[in-house]
Design a protein around this motif. Structure first.
Motif, PDB file in Angstrom:
ATOM      1  N   ILE A 416     -50.768  26.370  -5.140  1.00  8.82           N
ATOM      2  CA  ILE A 416     -50.249  25.690  -6.315  1.00  8.82           C
ATOM      3  C   ILE A 416     -50.817  24.280  -6.301  1.00  8.82           C
ATOM      4  O   ILE A 416     -50.968  23.692  -5.229  1.00  8.82           O
ATOM      5  CB  ILE A 416     -48.695  25.674  -6.321  1.00  8.82           C
ATOM      6  N   GLU A 417     -51.176  23.746  -7.443  1.00 11.86           N
ATOM      7  CA  GLU A 417     -51.709  22.390  -7.491  1.00 11.86           C
ATOM      8  C   GLU A 417     -50.602  21.389  -7.161  1.00 11.86           C
ATOM      9  O   GLU A 417     -49.445  21.593  -7.514  1.00 11.86           O
ATOM     10  CB  GLU A 417     -52.303  22.097  -8.869  1.00 11.86           C
ATOM     11  N   HIS A 418     -50.974  20.300  -6.516  1.00 14.60           N
ATOM     12  CA  HIS A 418     -49.992  19.317  -6.064  1.00 14.60           C
ATOM     13  C   HIS A 418     -49.156  18.775  -7.228  1.00 14.60           C
ATOM     14  O   HIS A 418     -47.922  18.692  -7.121  1.00 14.60           O
ATOM     15  CB  HIS A 418     -50.690  18.161  -5.341  1.00 14.60           C
ATOM     16  N   ALA A 419     -49.796  18.417  -8.325  1.00 10.95           N
ATOM     17  CA  ALA A 419     -49.056  17.837  -9.455  1.00 10.95           C
ATOM     18  C   ALA A 419     -48.049  18.827 -10.019  1.00 10.95           C
ATOM     19  O   ALA A 419     -46.905  18.461 -10.333  1.00 10.95           O
ATOM     20  CB  ALA A 419     -50.033  17.394 -10.550  1.00 10.95           C
ATOM     21  N   GLU A 420     -48.445  20.092 -10.115  1.00  6.70           N
ATOM     22  CA  GLU A 420     -47.532  21.131 -10.607  1.00  6.70           C
ATOM     23  C   GLU A 420     -46.363  21.325  -9.648  1.00  6.70           C
ATOM     24  O   GLU A 420     -45.199  21.445 -10.066  1.00  6.70           O
ATOM     25  CB  GLU A 420     -48.291  22.445 -10.792  1.00  6.70           C
ATOM     26  N   ALA A 421     -46.682  21.360  -8.343  1.00  5.02           N
ATOM     27  CA  ALA A 421     -45.636  21.546  -7.334  1.00  5.02           C
ATOM     28  C   ALA A 421     -44.655  20.379  -7.349  1.00  5.02           C
ATOM     29  O   ALA A 421     -43.431  20.579  -7.259  1.00  5.02           O
ATOM     30  CB  ALA A 421     -46.267  21.683  -5.949  1.00  5.02           C
ATOM     31  N   ARG A 422     -45.182  19.181  -7.454  1.00  5.47           N
ATOM     32  CA  ARG A 422     -44.328  17.993  -7.489  1.00  5.47           C
ATOM     33  C   ARG A 422     -43.377  18.037  -8.692  1.00  5.47           C
ATOM     34  O   ARG A 422     -42.176  17.796  -8.557  1.00  5.47           O
ATOM     35  CB  ARG A 422     -45.192  16.731  -7.539  1.00  5.47           C
ATOM     36  N   GLY A 423     -43.921  18.383  -9.850  1.00  7.11           N
ATOM     37  CA  GLY A 423     -43.086  18.452 -11.053  1.00  7.11           C
ATOM     38  C   GLY A 423     -42.000  19.509 -10.932  1.00  7.11           C
ATOM     39  O   GLY A 423     -40.844  19.273 -11.305  1.00  7.11           O
ATOM     40  N   ARG A 424     -42.382  20.689 -10.413  1.00  2.00           N
ATOM     41  CA  ARG A 424     -41.404  21.768 -10.242  1.00  2.00           C
ATOM     42  C   ARG A 424     -40.304  21.375  -9.262  1.00  2.00           C
ATOM     43  O   ARG A 424     -39.118  21.650  -9.491  1.00  2.00           O
ATOM     44  CB  ARG A 424     -42.126  23.028  -9.752  1.00  2.00           C
ATOM     45  N   CYS A 425     -40.694  20.719  -8.171  1.00  2.00           N
ATOM     46  CA  CYS A 425     -39.732  20.279  -7.163  1.00  2.00           C
ATOM     47  C   CYS A 425     -38.751  19.260  -7.740  1.00  2.00           C
ATOM     48  O   CYS A 425     -37.534  19.395  -7.589  1.00  2.00           O
ATOM     49  CB  CYS A 425     -40.477  19.685  -5.963  1.00  2.00           C
ATOM     50  N   LEU A 426     -39.278  18.249  -8.408  1.00  2.00           N
ATOM     51  CA  LEU A 426     -38.413  17.205  -8.965  1.00  2.00           C
ATOM     52  C   LEU A 426     -37.437  17.794  -9.977  1.00  2.00           C
ATOM     53  O   LEU A 426     -36.260  17.395 -10.023  1.00  2.00           O
ATOM     54  CB  LEU A 426     -39.262  16.110  -9.609  1.00  2.00           C
ATOM     55  N   GLN A 427     -37.905  18.736 -10.764  1.00  2.00           N
ATOM     56  CA  GLN A 427     -37.030  19.362 -11.749  1.00  2.00           C
ATOM     57  C   GLN A 427     -35.902  20.140 -11.071  1.00  2.00           C
ATOM     58  O   GLN A 427     -34.729  20.026 -11.445  1.00  2.00           O
ATOM     59  CB  GLN A 427     -37.845  20.309 -12.646  1.00  2.00           C
TER      60      GLN A 427
END
Length: 435
Positions: A416-427
């Motif tokens: 998974i791309e880092h930016a996508e993973a970060r967004g999913r995690c924060l959500q």
């Protein structure tokens, strides 16, 4: 028949500077050392070549040989501790049992059962502090409560830690109290217990002043062989005294001393809050909608995530039973935050693999990485594995050692791309924590 005092070795596998053994030898005669290969523990291990069993067997054999040279011996038994003590009480007249404290929930339950049995049997049962500098209620806040934030805990420890707490126990002065055993008993083999010798090499027990002097500046770079002490396994099983370690740290490395205090901190957290073994220290983190992807978890375990620093760490762990501490943080953060898989699954995997596995430290560090623990990294702090690699393995030396197919067509794309993973995690975290 002489009355026997038993000293029960557990996480303190050394004859020198051993608190419980010191008091047994100083206060009693005919001290019989005992080690029990606890089947309650061994039955939970999945790998017949588990390196930790080999390490314990090797160390216990060395203690046995050392005692035999003194005309004594180490009694080695295989079974459930309570059954072993009941059997021994039929073979000999036991006056007292000495041992050192353990702080893990299962160990506390075991010790409570032994203590109750000893009391009913008219046997004195005494335990001592040995594996920590401070324990239980020794370091408390001004209001008499346990610390749950590290920095004030550390400051209180440093203000309290004088030479008294670092002084070694002179066990060698009382060796005459060991029971004389003219006919040494044979040692049980690994094979007889259902295990086999590991191929993993154990780190030497060496307190290097050179390593400690350079520890602060070298400890974050996994490619450096001597950047860290590699003493985790020796602290875990007590082949190294915490007092000896702390004396060296105070002399050569404030940073390593701080790491030893973290170790104590997590032990006192586990003592005061035993529920953290399986639940988040911050209960609200149990409300997060964690993903339960066995496929993603398997890729993480195998080091096939497409993030080279994560993969290098997992492959090092699987091959050697060791992983560099900086990389442990990155791999743990990746599982919890990039993959949104519950920290407990990762903690259990490390428990299977790490030579230096210690419930308190492992649990505390995993919860720190997930944000769910005491004094944890905030949930919105999400390591970027690529940035971590560039900073701490700039030449790719560590990565190339463990991931030889990196930068070839055989190396997988990131899961998974880092930016996508970060967004999913924060959500996911924000949704759960704002309820």
């Amino acid at each position: 028949m002489a009355k026997i005092t038993i000293f029960w070795f557990r996480r303190d596998l050394r004859l020198h500077d051993n608190a419980g053994l010191f008091y047994a030898l100083k206060e009693k005669a005919d001290v019989l050392p005992l080690f029990i290969f606890d089947t309650d523990i061994l039955s939970k291990l999945k790998d017949p070549a588990d390196a930790r069993v080999s390490f314990i067997h090797q160390t216990v054999s060395e203690i046995k040989e050392s005692l035999q040279k003194q005309g004594s011996d180490l009694l080695v038994r295989y079974g459930k501790p309570q059954d072993v003590f009941k059997s021994l009480s039929r073979e000999m007249e036991i006056h007292s049992i000495y041992t050192n404290h353990d702080y893990e929930p299962a160990a506390r339950r075991r010790d409570q059962h032994i203590s109750e049995w000893a009391s009913k049997s008219g046997i004195e049962y005494r335990t001592f502090k040995d594996q920590t500098l401070f324990e239980k209620d020794e370091i408390l806040t001004a209001s008499g409560k346990p610390y749950t934030v590290f920095t004030p805990y550390k400051n209180k420890v440093l203000a309290t830690l004088d030479d008294f707490y670092l002084e070694s126990y002179p066990n060698e002065n009382y060796e005459k109290s060991f029971i004389r055993q003219p006919k040494p008993e044979k040692m049980i083999s690994l094979e007889e217990m259902g295990f086999k010798k590991t191929k993993i090499k154990f780190p030497a027990l060496t307190l290097s002043s050179e390593v400690l002097k350079n520890y602060a500046q070298n400890r974050n770079f996994p490619a450096l062989e001597n950047g860290t002490t590699h003493l985790g396994i020796h602290l875990r099983f007590g082949t190294l005294s915490i007092r000896e370690a702390a004396r060296a740290a105070r002399k050569y490395s404030e940073t390593w001393l701080s790491e030893l205090i973290w170790r104590d901190f997590f032990m006192q957290i586990l003592w005061h809050f035993p529920e953290v073994e399986k639940h988040s220290f911050r209960p609200e983190y149990d409300k997060i909608s964690w993903r339960n992807s066995s496929k993603d978890f398997a890729k993480w375990c195998e080091g096939k995530t497409g993030y080279p620093l994560v993969d290098a760490g997992m492959r090092e762990l699987n091959a050697t039973g060791y992983m560099h501490n900086r990389v442990r943080m990155v791999t743990a953060s990746f599982l919890c935050k990039h993959l949104l898989i519950h920290w407990y699954k990762g903690e259990r995997y490390f428990a299977e693999k790490l030579l230096d596995y210690d419930l308190a430290a492992n649990n505390g560090n995993w919860q720190w990485a997930a944000g769910s623990g005491c004094d944890a990294a905030p949930y919105f702090r999400i390591f970027n594995p690529q940035a971590q690699a560039e900073k701490f393995d700039p030449d790719g030396e560590y990565i190339k050692k463990w991931v030889p197919e990196f930068q070839t067509s055989r190396y997988p794309e990131p899961m998974i791309e880092h930016a996508e993973a970060r967004g999913r995690c924060l959500q996911a975290f924000t949704k759960a924590l704002k309820k």
